[in-house]
Scaffold this motif. Structure first.
Motif, PDB file in Angstrom:
ATOM      1  N   ARG A  52       0.906  -1.191  -0.190  1.00 48.21           N
ATOM      2  CA  ARG A  52       0.213  -0.132   0.015  1.00 48.21           C
ATOM      3  C   ARG A  52       0.911   1.187   0.056  1.00 48.21           C
ATOM      4  O   ARG A  52       1.924   1.454   0.564  1.00 48.21           O
ATOM      5  CB  ARG A  52      -0.928   0.062   1.235  1.00 48.21           C
ATOM      6  CG  ARG A  52      -2.073  -1.040   1.292  1.00 48.21           C
ATOM      7  CD  ARG A  52      -3.033  -0.779   0.460  1.00 48.21           C
ATOM      8  NE  ARG A  52      -4.317  -1.672   0.872  1.00 48.21           N
ATOM      9  CZ  ARG A  52      -4.374  -2.769   0.266  1.00 48.21           C
ATOM     10  NH1 ARG A  52      -3.652  -2.970  -0.598  1.00 48.21           N
ATOM     11  NH2 ARG A  52      -5.185  -3.382   0.714  1.00 48.21           N
ATOM     12  N   ASP A  73      -8.806   3.345   6.475  1.00 49.77           N
ATOM     13  CA  ASP A  73      -9.462   3.326   4.892  1.00 49.77           C
ATOM     14  C   ASP A  73      -9.443   4.619   4.344  1.00 49.77           C
ATOM     15  O   ASP A  73      -9.946   4.691   3.168  1.00 49.77           O
ATOM     16  CB  ASP A  73     -10.971   3.008   5.286  1.00 49.77           C
ATOM     17  CG  ASP A  73     -11.664   3.528   6.217  1.00 49.77           C
ATOM     18  OD1 ASP A  73     -11.179   4.845   6.425  1.00 49.77           O
ATOM     19  OD2 ASP A  73     -12.714   3.152   6.629  1.00 49.77           O
ATOM     20  N   SER A  93      -8.327   0.551   2.044  1.00 55.78           N
ATOM     21  CA  SER A  93      -8.831  -0.217   2.891  1.00 55.78           C
ATOM     22  C   SER A  93      -8.741  -1.591   2.196  1.00 55.78           C
ATOM     23  O   SER A  93      -9.000  -1.816   1.119  1.00 55.78           O
ATOM     24  CB  SER A  93     -10.215   0.265   2.986  1.00 55.78           C
ATOM     25  OG  SER A  93     -10.976  -0.850   4.024  1.00 55.78           O
ATOM     26  N   PRO A  94      -8.396  -2.582   3.143  1.00 58.85           N
ATOM     27  CA  PRO A  94      -8.126  -2.296   4.450  1.00 58.85           C
ATOM     28  C   PRO A  94      -6.492  -2.041   4.662  1.00 58.85           C
ATOM     29  O   PRO A  94      -5.684  -2.842   4.129  1.00 58.85           O
ATOM     30  CB  PRO A  94      -8.341  -3.639   5.307  1.00 58.85           C
ATOM     31  CG  PRO A  94      -8.092  -4.812   4.154  1.00 58.85           C
ATOM     32  CD  PRO A  94      -8.382  -4.011   2.689  1.00 58.85           C
ATOM     33  N   THR A  95      -6.028  -1.093   5.510  1.00 52.81           N
ATOM     34  CA  THR A  95      -4.753  -0.952   5.635  1.00 52.81           C
ATOM     35  C   THR A  95      -4.341  -1.433   7.112  1.00 52.81           C
ATOM     36  O   THR A  95      -5.203  -0.855   8.092  1.00 52.81           O
ATOM     37  CB  THR A  95      -4.220   0.387   5.367  1.00 52.81           C
ATOM     38  OG1 THR A  95      -4.611   1.067   4.325  1.00 52.81           O
ATOM     39  CG2 THR A  95      -2.628   0.570   5.957  1.00 52.81           C
ATOM     40  N   ARG A 182       0.759  -1.988   4.532  1.00 49.74           N
ATOM     41  CA  ARG A 182       0.218  -3.592   4.000  1.00 49.74           C
ATOM     42  C   ARG A 182      -1.209  -3.784   4.350  1.00 49.74           C
ATOM     43  O   ARG A 182      -1.645  -3.331   5.494  1.00 49.74           O
ATOM     44  CB  ARG A 182       1.147  -4.639   4.796  1.00 49.74           C
ATOM     45  CG  ARG A 182       2.580  -4.533   4.730  1.00 49.74           C
ATOM     46  CD  ARG A 182       3.358  -5.312   5.548  1.00 49.74           C
ATOM     47  NE  ARG A 182       4.573  -5.160   5.799  1.00 49.74           N
ATOM     48  CZ  ARG A 182       5.360  -5.299   6.819  1.00 49.74           C
ATOM     49  NH1 ARG A 182       4.839  -5.600   7.929  1.00 49.74           N
ATOM     50  NH2 ARG A 182       6.664  -4.953   6.883  1.00 49.74           N
ATOM     51  N   HIS A 183      -1.904  -4.425   3.578  1.00 47.92           N
ATOM     52  CA  HIS A 183      -3.093  -4.805   3.930  1.00 47.92           C
ATOM     53  C   HIS A 183      -3.177  -6.114   4.676  1.00 47.92           C
ATOM     54  O   HIS A 183      -4.283  -6.363   5.579  1.00 47.92           O
ATOM     55  CB  HIS A 183      -3.961  -5.152   2.551  1.00 47.92           C
ATOM     56  CG  HIS A 183      -3.942  -6.407   1.917  1.00 47.92           C
ATOM     57  ND1 HIS A 183      -2.611  -6.752   1.379  1.00 47.92           N
ATOM     58  CD2 HIS A 183      -4.683  -7.538   1.834  1.00 47.92           C
ATOM     59  CE1 HIS A 183      -2.735  -8.115   0.888  1.00 47.92           C
ATOM     60  NE2 HIS A 183      -3.884  -8.663   1.250  1.00 47.92           N
ATOM     61  N   THR A 185      -3.659  -9.617   4.554  1.00 47.83           N
ATOM     62  CA  THR A 185      -4.662 -10.376   4.675  1.00 47.83           C
ATOM     63  C   THR A 185      -4.211 -11.946   4.299  1.00 47.83           C
ATOM     64  O   THR A 185      -4.942 -13.095   4.548  1.00 47.83           O
ATOM     65  CB  THR A 185      -5.836 -10.377   3.776  1.00 47.83           C
ATOM     66  OG1 THR A 185      -5.249 -10.185   2.266  1.00 47.83           O
ATOM     67  CG2 THR A 185      -6.533  -9.100   4.095  1.00 47.83           C
ATOM     68  N   SER A 193      -7.660  -7.766  -6.091  1.00 52.61           N
ATOM     69  CA  SER A 193      -8.753  -6.790  -5.298  1.00 52.61           C
ATOM     70  C   SER A 193      -9.206  -5.999  -6.637  1.00 52.61           C
ATOM     71  O   SER A 193      -8.643  -6.086  -7.794  1.00 52.61           O
ATOM     72  CB  SER A 193      -8.266  -5.924  -4.519  1.00 52.61           C
ATOM     73  OG  SER A 193      -6.828  -5.329  -4.688  1.00 52.61           O
ATOM     74  N   SER A 198     -12.441  -4.085  -0.885  1.00 48.25           N
ATOM     75  CA  SER A 198     -10.944  -4.106  -0.057  1.00 48.25           C
ATOM     76  C   SER A 198     -10.489  -5.283  -0.283  1.00 48.25           C
ATOM     77  O   SER A 198      -9.044  -5.563   0.025  1.00 48.25           O
ATOM     78  CB  SER A 198     -11.587  -3.910   1.289  1.00 48.25           C
ATOM     79  OG  SER A 198     -12.288  -4.971   1.991  1.00 48.25           O
ATOM     80  N   SER A 199     -11.179  -6.558  -0.698  1.00 50.89           N
ATOM     81  CA  SER A 199     -10.495  -7.803  -0.743  1.00 50.89           C
ATOM     82  C   SER A 199      -9.999  -8.350  -2.250  1.00 50.89           C
ATOM     83  O   SER A 199      -9.869  -9.335  -2.469  1.00 50.89           O
ATOM     84  CB  SER A 199     -11.326  -8.999  -0.058  1.00 50.89           C
ATOM     85  OG  SER A 199     -12.440  -9.010  -0.684  1.00 50.89           O
TER      86      SER A 199
END
Length: 229
Positions: A52, A73, A93-95, A182-183, A185, A193, A198-199
């Protein structure tokens, strides 16, 4: 669909100066002060990685005015591509982890105007610490830099620890903010994404650089990223 990635990520800090003492016989004794630290960031969500990037330059706050930045976000932040989006229009989002954050008071040296930086009273991002007038507020050309390239990073938690308050004290303050994050996940080198989820998978790029120097000392911080198809 696209793939968001970070390319050419780098954090660099250089500090240099020479301490001199002129002796009674006219000779000069001196010692060098020198530090040069750098970290290269790959694309991803693990140690030494980020995916990010966001920056907002030359923002202005009039005296006594405040703004709240949401690091989860970035809602309410439009840097030109849309609310809560990065420079290429993808959701921030999401951070969930910050690898590096740099905040700079762009006012001239010795100019009036201090920039207070502190966690919001409700759901404040405590990782930034409290920097208020008399306790670390940034005067002209002051920097606040925090770096955590470790796998854990500086955590950002929605609805509990994600808001920063910035306040101008004494006069108008022009300031800039830079974030690499970074997100987090998964542990892949890139994440899928779409611009509306956000995903989903995205392509992003961000760059930031600031530098200052004087005759006796100099320092610089830079970070950059670019998107790949």
């Amino acid at each position: 669909m696209g793939t968001r990635s970070l390319a050419s990520g780098k954090l660099q800090v250089q500090l240099a100066g020479t301490v001199k003492n002129t002796l009674t016989d006219g000779s000069v004794a001196s010692v060098q002060i020198s530090a040069n630290e750098s970290i290269n960031l790959d694309s991803g969500v693990s140690a030494g990685e980020a995916n990010r990037g966001w920056q907002s330059k030359s923002r202005s706050l009039t005296a006594a005015a405040s703004v709240t930045v949401d690091l989860f976000d970035f809602v309410g932040e439009d840097i030109g591509a849309g609310d809560g989006l990065d420079g290429v229009g993808q959701n921030m989002s999401p951070t969930l982890e910050v690898a590096a954050i740099l905040i700079v008071n762009e006012n001239a040296n010795n100019a009036a105007g201090e920039l207070e930086i502190e966690p919001n009273a409700v759901n404040g991002w405590t990782q930034i610490g409290s920097h208020t007038t008399g306790a670390g507020a940034l005067r002209g050309q002051g920097w606040l830099l925090k770096v955590q390239s470790h796998e854990d990073g500086f955590p950002v938690v929605d609805a509990s620890s994600h808001l920063i308050d910035l306040t101008a004290v004494g006069a108008t303050v022009t300031y800039s903010i830079y974030v690499l994050a970074r997100h987090d996940t998964d542990e892949s080198s890139s994440s899928s994404s779409s611009s509306s989820s956000s995903s989903s998978s995205q392509s992003s790029s961000s760059s930031s650089s600031v530098s200052s120097s004087s005759n006796s000392s100099s320092s610089s911080v830079s970070s950059s990223s670019s998107s790949s198809p």
